[in-house]
Design a protein around this motif. Sequence first.
Motif, mmCIF file in Angstrom:
data_model
loop_
_atom_site.group_PDB
_atom_site.id
_atom_site.type_symbol
_atom_site.label_atom_id
_atom_site.label_comp_id
_atom_site.label_asym_id
_atom_site.label_seq_id
_atom_site.Cartn_x
_atom_site.Cartn_y
_atom_site.Cartn_z
ATOM 1 N N LYS A 1 0.690 2.561 -9.104
ATOM 2 C CA LYS A 1 0.411 2.798 -10.522
ATOM 3 C C LYS A 1 1.575 2.347 -11.385
ATOM 4 O O LYS A 1 1.390 1.762 -12.463
ATOM 5 C CB LYS A 1 0.129 4.277 -10.755
ATOM 6 C CG LYS A 1 -1.176 4.779 -10.170
ATOM 7 C CD LYS A 1 -2.361 4.222 -10.929
ATOM 8 C CE LYS A 1 -3.664 4.868 -10.455
ATOM 9 N NZ LYS A 1 -4.844 4.300 -11.151
ATOM 10 N N LEU A 2 2.792 2.623 -10.922
ATOM 11 C CA LEU A 2 3.973 2.193 -11.667
ATOM 12 C C LEU A 2 4.027 0.676 -11.748
ATOM 13 O O LEU A 2 4.292 0.097 -12.815
ATOM 14 C CB LEU A 2 5.228 2.757 -11.003
ATOM 15 C CG LEU A 2 6.580 2.368 -11.610
ATOM 16 C CD1 LEU A 2 6.624 2.626 -13.108
ATOM 17 C CD2 LEU A 2 7.707 3.111 -10.908
ATOM 18 N N ALA A 3 3.763 0.008 -10.644
ATOM 19 C CA ALA A 3 3.761 -1.451 -10.645
ATOM 20 C C ALA A 3 2.699 -2.003 -11.590
ATOM 21 O O ALA A 3 2.938 -2.983 -12.309
ATOM 22 C CB ALA A 3 3.537 -1.974 -9.229
ATOM 23 N N ASP A 4 1.524 -1.366 -11.624
ATOM 24 C CA ASP A 4 0.478 -1.805 -12.548
ATOM 25 C C ASP A 4 0.964 -1.758 -13.990
ATOM 26 O O ASP A 4 0.745 -2.697 -14.776
ATOM 27 C CB ASP A 4 -0.767 -0.919 -12.411
ATOM 28 C CG ASP A 4 -1.580 -1.206 -11.155
ATOM 29 O OD1 ASP A 4 -1.437 -2.318 -10.599
ATOM 30 O OD2 ASP A 4 -2.341 -0.322 -10.748
ATOM 31 N N SER B 1 11.926 0.645 -3.118
ATOM 32 C CA SER B 1 11.277 -0.208 -2.113
ATOM 33 C C SER B 1 9.754 -0.210 -2.217
ATOM 34 O O SER B 1 9.122 -1.278 -2.155
ATOM 35 C CB SER B 1 11.708 0.209 -0.702
ATOM 36 O OG SER B 1 13.063 -0.110 -0.488
ATOM 37 N N PRO B 2 9.088 0.943 -2.375
ATOM 38 C CA PRO B 2 7.628 0.896 -2.491
ATOM 39 C C PRO B 2 7.158 0.122 -3.727
ATOM 40 O O PRO B 2 6.116 -0.536 -3.691
ATOM 41 C CB PRO B 2 7.228 2.375 -2.580
ATOM 42 C CG PRO B 2 8.366 3.120 -1.951
ATOM 43 C CD PRO B 2 9.587 2.341 -2.328
ATOM 44 N N VAL B 3 7.927 0.195 -4.810
ATOM 45 C CA VAL B 3 7.559 -0.508 -6.036
ATOM 46 C C VAL B 3 7.762 -2.012 -5.866
ATOM 47 O O VAL B 3 6.946 -2.819 -6.339
ATOM 48 C CB VAL B 3 8.367 0.024 -7.233
ATOM 49 C CG1 VAL B 3 8.006 -0.711 -8.513
ATOM 50 C CG2 VAL B 3 8.137 1.521 -7.411
ATOM 51 N N VAL B 4 8.848 -2.404 -5.199
ATOM 52 C CA VAL B 4 9.092 -3.825 -4.956
ATOM 53 C C VAL B 4 7.924 -4.429 -4.174
ATOM 54 O O VAL B 4 7.428 -5.519 -4.492
ATOM 55 C CB VAL B 4 10.424 -4.025 -4.206
ATOM 56 C CG1 VAL B 4 10.581 -5.480 -3.769
ATOM 57 C CG2 VAL B 4 11.595 -3.615 -5.087
ATOM 58 N N GLY B 5 7.475 -3.712 -3.152
ATOM 59 C CA GLY B 5 6.328 -4.188 -2.386
ATOM 60 C C GLY B 5 5.071 -4.277 -3.232
ATOM 61 O O GLY B 5 4.314 -5.255 -3.152
#
Length: 289
Positions: free
Chosen positions: A278-281, A23-27
Amino acid sequence: MAVLAEPTFVLVPGMASTAAVWSPVVGALAERGARACPVELPGHGFDTRFPDGFAGSQDQDLLAGAPSPIADRTLDDYTDHVRAIVEKVAAHGPVVLVGHSLGGNVVTRVANAVPGELAMLVYVCAYCCVDAPTVLSYAPRDPDPDSPLARARRLAWIGDPASTGASRTNPRTADREVIDAQHALLMADLDREKVPAALAYALQPDESVQALAGAAQANPATWGTVPRAYLRTRRDEVIPLDVQDRMIAEADAATPENPFAVRDLDTSHLVPLTRPGKLADHLVALART
């Protein structure tokens, strides 16, 4: 229906994790203009059933010996489920298939079967079985008895998998010693006060032994044709850095013309919770290359 050119990230969780771990990554991906589809694996999240002794006020003795209601779930079930999602999503544009931890096995199996549906594979501190068929050949067998992994094995795991059919923990525990062991093992760089909520929110008690021990050896002729990246977690106590490097080296040796693009994150194992931005980046940057 119009076909969209931007990729969709299909996010596969790891061992005993629900889709909520993403969920935090989706956001964070949405904030960067990217689309994501977090996967709920069969027997997980709203599809799970809890073992006796887990719900309500809890009965620890009953929980330790209760057969798992999801013991019949297999890696084939997970693969078929994710493959069906990938095929639907691929009708709308490129698919970047992302696996965390044990989810790497699912990613590999889907790429073995339908490489043409995938634009990229991303392993996030995930198992990538190449020279050996199962995670049991890669997982640390005899860790230092004072290590976070050994301590968590003593304190956090419950019951005998041979009789319950599951690898089992208690993510609702109030035992501070167990919470501290899980903190050190999974998310040492997360605020300690957030750990109970993280455990209860993103994890469930059981992971099927059949799914955990399923064969997931990469096929260079199919899987090996898909561009791939590996995000190493440098402070990982579950899949240590030397194990991550071993899998990367085996994969690169199997398909030297298509090596891993390797990037590092200075964090612990549950990176979707500890460093979602950071993962999303990294995911967005990899997809754009």
